[in-house]
Design a protein around this motif. Structure first.
Motif, PDB file in Angstrom:
ATOM      1  N   GLY A   1       0.810  -1.217   0.000  1.00 41.35           N
ATOM      2  CA  GLY A   1       0.000   0.000   0.000  1.00 41.35           C
ATOM      3  C   GLY A   1       0.837   1.258   0.000  1.00 41.35           C
ATOM      4  O   GLY A   1       0.759   2.044   0.925  1.00 41.35           O
ATOM      5  N   ASN A   2       1.639   1.463  -1.037  1.00 43.96           N
ATOM      6  CA  ASN A   2       2.437   2.692  -1.098  1.00 43.96           C
ATOM      7  C   ASN A   2       1.845   3.614  -2.154  1.00 43.96           C
ATOM      8  O   ASN A   2       1.028   3.195  -2.972  1.00 43.96           O
ATOM      9  N   GLN A   3       2.293   4.864  -2.102  1.00 41.10           N
ATOM     10  CA  GLN A   3       1.804   5.813  -3.105  1.00 41.10           C
ATOM     11  C   GLN A   3       2.841   5.959  -4.203  1.00 41.10           C
ATOM     12  O   GLN A   3       4.033   6.019  -3.929  1.00 41.10           O
ATOM     13  N   ARG A   4       2.377   6.033  -5.445  1.00 37.00           N
ATOM     14  CA  ARG A   4       3.308   6.278  -6.537  1.00 37.00           C
ATOM     15  C   ARG A   4       3.555   7.773  -6.624  1.00 37.00           C
ATOM     16  O   ARG A   4       2.666   8.567  -6.366  1.00 37.00           O
TER      17      ARG A   4
ATOM     18  N   PRO B   1       4.244  11.446  -8.314  1.00 34.99           N
ATOM     19  CA  PRO B   1       3.623  12.037  -9.512  1.00 34.99           C
ATOM     20  C   PRO B   1       4.524  11.973 -10.745  1.00 34.99           C
ATOM     21  O   PRO B   1       4.049  12.186 -11.852  1.00 34.99           O
ATOM     22  N   THR B   2       5.811  11.695 -10.568  1.00 32.21           N
ATOM     23  CA  THR B   2       6.688  11.613 -11.741  1.00 32.21           C
ATOM     24  C   THR B   2       6.755  10.191 -12.295  1.00 32.21           C
ATOM     25  O   THR B   2       7.417   9.955 -13.299  1.00 32.21           O
TER      26      THR B   2
ATOM     27  N   ASN C   1      11.774   9.237 -11.789  1.00 36.70           N
ATOM     28  CA  ASN C   1      11.602  10.300 -12.783  1.00 36.70           C
ATOM     29  C   ASN C   1      12.406   9.943 -14.029  1.00 36.70           C
ATOM     30  O   ASN C   1      13.382  10.587 -14.371  1.00 36.70           O
TER      31      ASN C   1
ATOM     32  N   PHE D   1       6.077  14.838 -18.275  1.00 36.40           N
ATOM     33  CA  PHE D   1       7.152  15.740 -17.858  1.00 36.40           C
ATOM     34  C   PHE D   1       8.365  15.607 -18.773  1.00 36.40           C
ATOM     35  O   PHE D   1       8.997  16.600 -19.132  1.00 36.40           O
TER      36      PHE D   1
ATOM     37  N   GLU E   1       8.010  17.634 -21.769  1.00 39.36           N
ATOM     38  CA  GLU E   1       8.275  19.038 -21.469  1.00 39.36           C
ATOM     39  C   GLU E   1       9.788  19.299 -21.433  1.00 39.36           C
ATOM     40  O   GLU E   1      10.284  20.276 -21.993  1.00 39.36           O
TER      41      GLU E   1
ATOM     42  N   GLN F   1       2.459  10.070 -15.303  1.00 30.93           N
ATOM     43  CA  GLN F   1       3.177  10.569 -16.476  1.00 30.93           C
ATOM     44  C   GLN F   1       2.803   9.855 -17.772  1.00 30.93           C
ATOM     45  O   GLN F   1       3.204  10.263 -18.838  1.00 30.93           O
TER      46      GLN F   1
ATOM     47  N   LYS G   1      10.844  21.895 -12.219  1.00 30.03           N
ATOM     48  CA  LYS G   1       9.649  21.705 -13.027  1.00 30.03           C
ATOM     49  C   LYS G   1       8.944  20.363 -12.831  1.00 30.03           C
ATOM     50  O   LYS G   1       7.795  20.214 -13.216  1.00 30.03           O
ATOM     51  N   SER G   2       9.645  19.361 -12.268  1.00 32.64           N
ATOM     52  CA  SER G   2       8.949  18.072 -12.194  1.00 32.64           C
ATOM     53  C   SER G   2       7.776  18.154 -11.223  1.00 32.64           C
ATOM     54  O   SER G   2       7.841  18.858 -10.221  1.00 32.64           O
ATOM     55  N   PRO G   3       6.701  17.461 -11.555  1.00 35.60           N
ATOM     56  CA  PRO G   3       5.494  17.563 -10.753  1.00 35.60           C
ATOM     57  C   PRO G   3       5.718  17.091  -9.318  1.00 35.60           C
ATOM     58  O   PRO G   3       6.411  16.110  -9.085  1.00 35.60           O
ATOM     59  N   LYS G   4       5.148  17.800  -8.379  1.00 33.93           N
ATOM     60  CA  LYS G   4       5.319  17.484  -6.964  1.00 33.93           C
ATOM     61  C   LYS G   4       4.054  16.813  -6.421  1.00 33.93           C
ATOM     62  O   LYS G   4       2.972  16.992  -6.950  1.00 33.93           O
ATOM     63  N   SER G   5       4.248  16.095  -5.336  1.00 29.94           N
ATOM     64  CA  SER G   5       3.077  15.512  -4.676  1.00 29.94           C
ATOM     65  C   SER G   5       2.227  16.640  -4.107  1.00 29.94           C
ATOM     66  O   SER G   5       2.757  17.606  -3.572  1.00 29.94           O
TER      67      SER G   5
ATOM     68  N   ARG H   1      -3.253  17.703   0.201  1.00 24.10           N
ATOM     69  CA  ARG H   1      -4.150  16.584  -0.022  1.00 24.10           C
ATOM     70  C   ARG H   1      -3.586  15.320   0.620  1.00 24.10           C
ATOM     71  O   ARG H   1      -4.285  14.587   1.311  1.00 24.10           O
TER      72      ARG H   1
ATOM     73  N   HIS I   1      -2.895   3.672  -1.738  1.00 18.52           N
ATOM     74  CA  HIS I   1      -2.766   4.640  -2.830  1.00 18.52           C
ATOM     75  C   HIS I   1      -3.414   5.960  -2.442  1.00 18.52           C
ATOM     76  O   HIS I   1      -2.952   7.029  -2.806  1.00 18.52           O
ATOM     77  N   PHE I   2      -4.501   5.847  -1.671  1.00 23.90           N
ATOM     78  CA  PHE I   2      -5.220   7.047  -1.281  1.00 23.90           C
ATOM     79  C   PHE I   2      -4.557   7.714  -0.073  1.00 23.90           C
ATOM     80  O   PHE I   2      -4.341   8.922  -0.054  1.00 23.90           O
TER      81      PHE I   2
ATOM     82  N   GLY J   1      -1.515   6.947   1.644  1.00 24.99           N
ATOM     83  CA  GLY J   1      -0.064   7.069   1.796  1.00 24.99           C
ATOM     84  C   GLY J   1       0.371   6.706   3.207  1.00 24.99           C
ATOM     85  O   GLY J   1       0.051   5.637   3.714  1.00 24.99           O
TER      86      GLY J   1
END
Lengths: 421, 147
Positions: free
Chosen positions: A153-156, A158-159, A285, A323, A326, A359, B16-20, B24, B85-86, B88
């Motif tokens: 149950g980990n979070q991925r 955003p990159t 990333n 990304f 970009e 991504q 520039k890379s997207p951040k968490s 939220r 996932h929700f 963390g």
């Protein structure tokens, strides 16, 4: 013929005879819905592990492409294949089924363009008449190898990118196919595929494994009589109470095999890329790590072939992600190059936003399934005339980031043009 | 590719890379983590209600056992990863998250057999936690001996 430092032109024509793609359920619902030849309903595909399933996808993609080309395996001179698993095991295991010389390749996610370049070079040099170029990747097997268990149950971040579950195969050949040949091959496709599987089994290639796959009742009685994988109708009719719902694991072919082919695609050249590392340390990333490599190969290609971006109808990068795309555009803008409207990243445009892949897609199957499923069809129906494909790869394994290594990237580019069919 | 220095590019990527999404993530972690703790409290209260003779210490132990079971069960049926996932950190920090980190590799490596698969790979993620836990308890024990 060598051009400049890293590039070459093909002197003798290298035609793309056929292509075949198999993808998982999530990919089947992606933006490229309807482009693939086979969409699985279950990404295990009746196998016991995801690695076995990936190998099966790889194997079936090769069979599909060869059948679609109307060829037999004894007409294939060489198979170039690669994937992301340790020691490219998905390809190697798939190759047990074919009595054809096998060249294993690895350049992470850019393996596909590597195989196309090498295949074209071999054909151009006369070392081979017909080669297959195939790659595969599978979300679950890649996740397990490079990241964490699926149920953790980990979070991925955003990159991060989503490894595409997909396998694809392209058949390159020196012989120019005629329209009639092509039509005939496509009409007899199903028949041929079934026959090919049966033949493979009666040859005793990996017989024991095949028996395992068969329903137990069949294995007891008549041995290897008819194809286990021709499943579907034949099997369900025979064993109405089969618990192995094989026919549920795949859906009917998605795309029309008889789509209008007015043009014939051919590989006309390409550029081999250098390893480029601009010091990105974050292994989640990869887009950022690969973008400089893609840009480097792109510049080398333009310089070597003395072309400009406007010479191409479309330019595709492999799996840089949103990304990475970009970052690629940023590097290009630093050199004063602006790509307007003709540039697409296969990974970034793969999944829909609601599929929550951050991504976008990645993996050796990403650029492969997009090229074979989408770009090639656009080329063949005349929408695109000249295309540059830059597949990109991040060259890392699980241990290198832990040993404080930065992530090197690589990118190989090939050019596809068309002529009247 | 001479116009771009290495440092310039690393800075660009960093910037520039997207951040968490910080707020939220933190809110989700706070509420889900709090909820799991509330469930734990509830289990403890229930145990006290059903077994009035149980000592405070035993109740705490049994609550832990129940929560570990719940975490493992939810992992096995494929719910805990969706919660993770929700939420963390909210679902990683409580003991249910620890159960998840042991059970998920065990499920994953089942295919490599019991010995080198399940047993060997079970502690791939939780291993460091166990090592630190044991080392810390030894150090505290030694200090306690001399106090």
């Amino acid at each position: 013929m060598k051009a400049g430092k890293q590039s070459f032109y093909v002197d003798n024509p290298v035609y793309i005879r056929s292509a075949y793609t198999i993808v998982g359920p999530k990919e089947g619902e992606s933006n490229f819905d309807g482009c693939f030849d086979l969409v699985l309903k279950n990404d295990l595909w009746g196998e016991k592990s995801f690695e076995k399933a990936e190998s099966k996808m790889h194997r079936e993609a090769i069979r599909g492409a060869v059948c679609l080309a109307g060829l037999n395996f004894d007409e294939i001179d060489m198979m170039l294949a690669g994937d992301l698993l340790n020691e490219i095991s998905a390809s190697s295991l798939a190759m047990r089924y074919f009595q054809v010389p096998f060249v294993g390749l690895y350049n992470a996610c850019s393996t596909f363009s590597e195989s196309i370049l090498l295949g074209s070079a071999l054909i151009d040099a006369g070392c081979a008449r017909t080669v297959t170029c195939s790659t595969s990747s599978h979300f679950a097997s890649a996740e397990r190898q490079y990241r964490y268990p699926l149920e953790l149950g980990n979070q991925r971040t955003p990159t991060s990118q989503w490894t595409v579950t997909g396998a694809g195969c392209t058949v390159l050949t020196a012989n120019r196919p005629t329209r009639e040949e092509d039509k005939r091959a496509r009409e007899s496709f199903e028949e041929k595929l079934t026959a090919m599987r049966t033949e493979n089994m009666s040859n005793g290639v990996c017989g024991s494994e095949k028996e395992q796959e068969k329903g137990s009742e069949e294995a007891n009685g008549k041995k290897i009589k008819h194809s286990n994988i021709s499943e579907g109708a034949a099997k369900s009719a025979k064993t109405p109470f089969s618990f192995r719902k094989k026919e549920d694991d795949r859906v009917a072919p998605q795309c029309d095999k008889f789509y209008e082919r007015t043009r014939l695609a051919k590989i006309t050249g390409g550029t081999f890329g250098k390893v480029v590392d601009l010091g990105i340390e974050d292994e989640s990333n990869m887009g950022g790590a690969m973008a400089p490599a893609a840009a480097d190969t792109f510049f080398a290609h333009l310089e070597d072939t003395k072309s400009s971006p406007s010479d191409y109808d479309a330019i595709f990068t492999g799996d840089l992600g949103r990304f990475g795309k970009e970052a690629f555009e940023y590097i290009l803008s630093k050199e004063g190059i602006k790509l307007c409207g003709t540039y697409t990243d296969c990974g970034a445009s793969y999944f829909k936003p609601e599929q929550k892949t951050f991504q976008g897609g990645s993996g050796a199957g990403c650029v492969n399934t997009v090229f074979n499923g989408y770009i090639l069809k656009k080329l063949e129906n005349g929408t695109l005339r000249k295309v540059l494909v830059l597949a990109t790869g991040a060259l890392l394994n699980k241990d290198t980031p832990l040993q404080k290594e930065t992530i090197p990237g690589i990118s190989h580019a090939f050019v596809v043009e068309t002529e009247d069919f | 590719m001479n116009m771009l220095s290495k440092q310039e590019y690393v800075d660009f990527v960093k910037e520039k890379s997207p951040k968490s999404p910080m707020w939220r993530s933190m809110l989700a972690a706070f509420f889900v983590g709090g909820l799991i703790c509330c469930v734990g409290e509830g289990v403890s209260d229930l145990l006290k209600l059903i077994f009035p003779a149980m000592t405070e210490e035993d109740v705490a132990t049994w609550t832990t056992v129940v929560m570990i079971f719940a975490g493992s069960f939810l992992t096995a049926i494929g719910v805990y990863d969706k919660l993770g996932h929700f939420a963390g950190g909210g679902s990683i920090i409580p003991i249910t998250g620890f159960a998840n980190s042991v059970v998920s590799p065990a499920v994953e490596y089942n295919r490599e057999g019991v010995f080198f698969g399940v047993c060997a790979k079970m502690f791939v993620i939780a291993g460091p936690i166990i090592v630190f836990g044991i080392v810390a308890s030894v150090i505290v024990g030694i200090i306690g001996l001399f106090l």
